[in-house]
Write a protein that holds these residues in place. Structure first.
Motif, short mmCIF file in Angstrom:
data_model
loop_
_atom_site.label_atom_id
_atom_site.label_comp_id
_atom_site.label_asym_id
_atom_site.label_seq_id
_atom_site.Cartn_x
_atom_site.Cartn_y
_atom_site.Cartn_z
N ARG A 195 -2.84 2.19 -6.02
CA ARG A 195 -3.88 3.25 -4.99
C ARG A 195 -3.09 3.68 -3.88
NH1 ARG A 195 -9.62 1.86 -4.97
NH2 ARG A 195 -10.15 0.40 -6.21
N ILE A 196 -3.54 5.02 -3.39
CA ILE A 196 -3.06 5.72 -2.41
C ILE A 196 -4.03 5.86 -1.40
CG2 ILE A 196 -2.94 7.89 -3.10
CD1 ILE A 196 0.13 8.03 -2.32
N GLN A 197 -3.91 5.93 -0.07
CA GLN A 197 -4.84 6.00 1.07
C GLN A 197 -4.21 7.31 1.64
OE1 GLN A 197 -7.39 4.23 2.34
NE2 GLN A 197 -7.87 6.21 3.00
N VAL A 198 -5.18 8.45 1.29
CA VAL A 198 -4.81 9.80 1.69
C VAL A 198 -5.40 9.82 3.09
CG1 VAL A 198 -5.23 12.21 1.42
CG2 VAL A 198 -5.44 10.69 -0.37
N MET A 199 -4.43 10.35 4.16
CA MET A 199 -4.93 10.42 5.48
C MET A 199 -4.93 11.94 6.11
SD MET A 199 -4.83 7.26 6.22
CE MET A 199 -4.93 6.69 7.89
N LEU A 200 -5.76 12.38 6.63
CA LEU A 200 -5.76 13.87 7.40
C LEU A 200 -4.92 13.61 8.90
CD1 LEU A 200 -6.78 16.70 7.08
CD2 LEU A 200 -8.86 16.09 8.12
N ALA A 201 -3.94 14.46 8.74
CA ALA A 201 -3.15 14.36 10.17
C ALA A 201 -3.08 15.73 10.95
CB ALA A 201 -1.49 13.86 9.82
N SER A 202 -3.38 15.74 12.48
CA SER A 202 -3.51 16.85 13.02
C SER A 202 -3.12 16.67 14.34
CB SER A 202 -5.13 17.42 13.24
OG SER A 202 -5.80 16.64 13.71
N ASP A 203 -2.82 17.69 15.26
CA ASP A 203 -2.29 17.73 16.75
C ASP A 203 -1.02 17.30 16.46
OD1 ASP A 203 -1.98 17.68 19.23
OD2 ASP A 203 -3.51 16.09 19.73
N LEU A 204 0.10 17.91 15.67
CA LEU A 204 1.18 17.58 15.12
C LEU A 204 2.17 17.70 16.58
CD1 LEU A 204 1.71 18.91 11.67
CD2 LEU A 204 0.51 16.61 12.81
N TYR A 205 3.31 17.00 16.63
CA TYR A 205 4.48 17.20 17.69
C TYR A 205 5.76 17.21 16.65
CZ TYR A 205 4.10 12.43 17.87
OH TYR A 205 3.92 10.90 17.34
N GLU A 206 6.89 17.73 17.45
CA GLU A 206 8.06 17.71 16.51
C GLU A 206 8.81 16.32 16.90
OE1 GLU A 206 10.80 21.06 16.64
OE2 GLU A 206 9.16 22.35 16.61
N LYS A 207 9.04 15.62 15.76
CA LYS A 207 9.64 14.41 15.92
C LYS A 207 10.44 13.98 14.64
CE LYS A 207 9.44 9.52 17.31
NZ LYS A 207 10.82 9.39 17.94
N GLY B 104 0.71 -1.26 0.11
CA GLY B 104 0.25 -0.07 0.00
C GLY B 104 0.78 1.26 -0.03
N ALA B 105 0.46 2.34 0.00
CA ALA B 105 0.84 3.81 -0.23
C ALA B 105 0.18 4.82 0.66
CB ALA B 105 0.93 4.31 -1.79
N VAL B 106 0.70 5.38 1.19
CA VAL B 106 -0.30 6.67 2.01
C VAL B 106 0.40 7.96 1.64
CG1 VAL B 106 1.44 6.56 3.82
CG2 VAL B 106 -0.90 7.10 4.27
N PRO C 24 6.34 -3.53 4.94
CA PRO C 24 5.87 -4.80 4.97
C PRO C 24 5.53 -5.10 6.50
CG PRO C 24 7.75 -5.04 3.71
CD PRO C 24 7.78 -3.60 4.07
N GLY C 25 4.30 -5.47 7.00
CA GLY C 25 3.79 -5.85 8.39
C GLY C 25 3.30 -4.42 8.95
N GLU C 26 3.29 -3.41 8.28
CA GLU C 26 3.14 -1.89 8.88
C GLU C 26 1.65 -1.64 8.71
OE1 GLU C 26 5.84 2.11 9.31
OE2 GLU C 26 5.13 1.38 7.25
N ASP C 27 0.96 -1.26 9.77
CA ASP C 27 -0.42 -0.72 9.45
C ASP C 27 -0.20 0.63 9.01
OD1 ASP C 27 -1.16 1.49 11.53
OD2 ASP C 27 -0.59 -0.22 12.77
N ILE C 28 -1.55 1.13 8.36
CA ILE C 28 -1.69 2.24 7.56
C ILE C 28 -1.38 3.57 8.28
CG2 ILE C 28 -4.12 2.36 7.65
CD1 ILE C 28 -2.43 2.97 4.39
N ILE C 29 -1.67 3.50 9.47
CA ILE C 29 -1.65 4.64 10.46
C ILE C 29 -0.11 4.61 10.88
CG2 ILE C 29 -2.14 5.65 12.78
CD1 ILE C 29 -4.60 5.69 11.23
N THR C 30 0.48 3.63 11.41
CA THR C 30 2.21 3.73 11.46
C THR C 30 2.86 4.25 10.32
OG1 THR C 30 1.47 1.90 13.00
CG2 THR C 30 3.79 2.34 12.32
N ALA C 31 2.23 3.83 9.15
CA ALA C 31 3.04 4.16 7.92
C ALA C 31 3.05 5.53 7.85
CB ALA C 31 2.46 3.62 6.87
N ALA C 32 1.82 6.04 7.96
CA ALA C 32 1.49 7.62 7.71
C ALA C 32 2.15 8.25 8.71
CB ALA C 32 -0.05 7.94 7.94
N ASN C 33 2.37 8.05 9.97
CA ASN C 33 3.05 8.97 10.87
C ASN C 33 4.43 8.74 10.74
OD1 ASN C 33 2.62 10.30 13.10
ND2 ASN C 33 2.54 8.93 14.90
N ARG C 34 5.06 7.58 10.23
CA ARG C 34 6.55 7.31 9.94
C ARG C 34 7.02 8.21 8.76
NH1 ARG C 34 8.28 4.91 6.03
NH2 ARG C 34 6.58 3.61 5.83
#
Lengths: 197, 197
Positions: B130-142, B54-56, B91-101
């Motif tokens: 296909r690419i899954q578009v995610m909306l990310a908010s409440d950001l922190y520096e990392k 997948g792609a994000v 591989p093995g990563e869920d979509i939320i983890t991939a997006a955050n990474r």
């Protein structure tokens, strides 16, 4: 975090160290690029080579509130999907003529008015494909034979209901979605100034 | 011409007569399909084979009015272009983890809130990407180290000024444009109901 309003930074593009043709099929050609970035890092990237022919996509409006979509077989997904009419510009053809021809082949209409809306890229990291999106109106019935294996199904949707289209599972092509939003913005802003319809 | 509000027609997908791997590179694989359509017409189509990963893509908002864009070297165009952060799911990563990474690698931020926005296809006639578009908010520096050859430049833009972005010559990727419009629609509709910020 302040919004950026400064001019874009001047960036030094990587130096091309080597370029090789690595694979070729009837439709696609792949090349690899050895690149050295300004910081010294080296990478090999692959990209699809374009054929240098332009492409055109149409937001064709039979009336001020509706847009034509086509339902066609998408081999990449092995599914029938809903999208905007589009196609390649033929050698020697100008973009307006190409747009009108595709509209006649895919939808059975010509347009008395065709104007450029936006140019969209597909995946600029991996290919140089661009498509010119045109807004077509003042339609008249005219069909040209295309090279489609079967007639496309033409459907009419309200341009104000993009959300309704997005809720379907057969309308998902990024460029078509971008084109519809951009057309809707243009129509709304020109309705305010009364210059479009 | 009346708007279409009937259910989609039932279409018979073409029969696959033969499938061949016709070209292969490090990154791309191309196959050809011999197809027989329901009306008897036969065609050979080529398509890029996906790797099944997948792609994000991220619409990441540092505040309720702004979005992060990245400026990176796009090998297909041999130019630096402006787009949304994105990448492949490991591989093995869920979509939320991939997006955050990807957000940490490309922008130097993590997000406490990530939710799916839309799934976009690239060119369904020619590939199944296909690419899954995610909306990310409440950001922190990392910041996480990615595999980029050079650090990406992160810029902040007003999500209400998509027209200003489209007027630039370095922002043209169809999927990113679609993602911004869809995010803006969602934010506007939820501002009305007060449920987002």
């Amino acid at each position: 975090m302040a919004p950026t309003d400064s001019p874009p930074p001047v960036l030094t593009r990587p130096t091309l160290l080597a370029r090789r043709n690595v694979a070729q099929s009837e439709l696609f050609a792949i090349e690899s690029l050895d690149l050295r970035f300004a910081n010294g890092a080296e990478r090999t990237f692959e990209r699809l080579k374009g054929k240098g022919r332009g492409a055109v996509m149409l937001v064709a409006m039979p009336d001020p509130d509706h847009v034509l979509l086509i339902r066609e077989y998408a081999a990449g997904f092995d599914e029938y999907t809903l999208t905007l009419p589009k196609g390649l510009v033929d050698p020697g053809e100008d973009i307006i003529t190409a747009a009108n021809r595709e509209l006649m082949e895919e939808c059975g209409y010509g347009a008395n008015r065709i104007e450029p809306l936006v140019e969209l890229s597909l995946a600029p990291n991996y290919m140089n494909h661009r498509i010119q999106v045109m807004l077509a109106s003042d339609l008249y019935e005219k069909r040209l034979e295309g090279d489609e294996p079967e007639p496309l199904i033409v459907e009419t949707y309200a341009i104000d209901d993009i959300s309704g289209l997005l809720a379907r599972d057969d309308f998902h092509e990024g460029r078509a979605i971008a084109a519809l939003f951009i057309a809707r913005e243009k129509l709304r802003s020109e309705q305010t100034s009364g210059s479009w319809w």
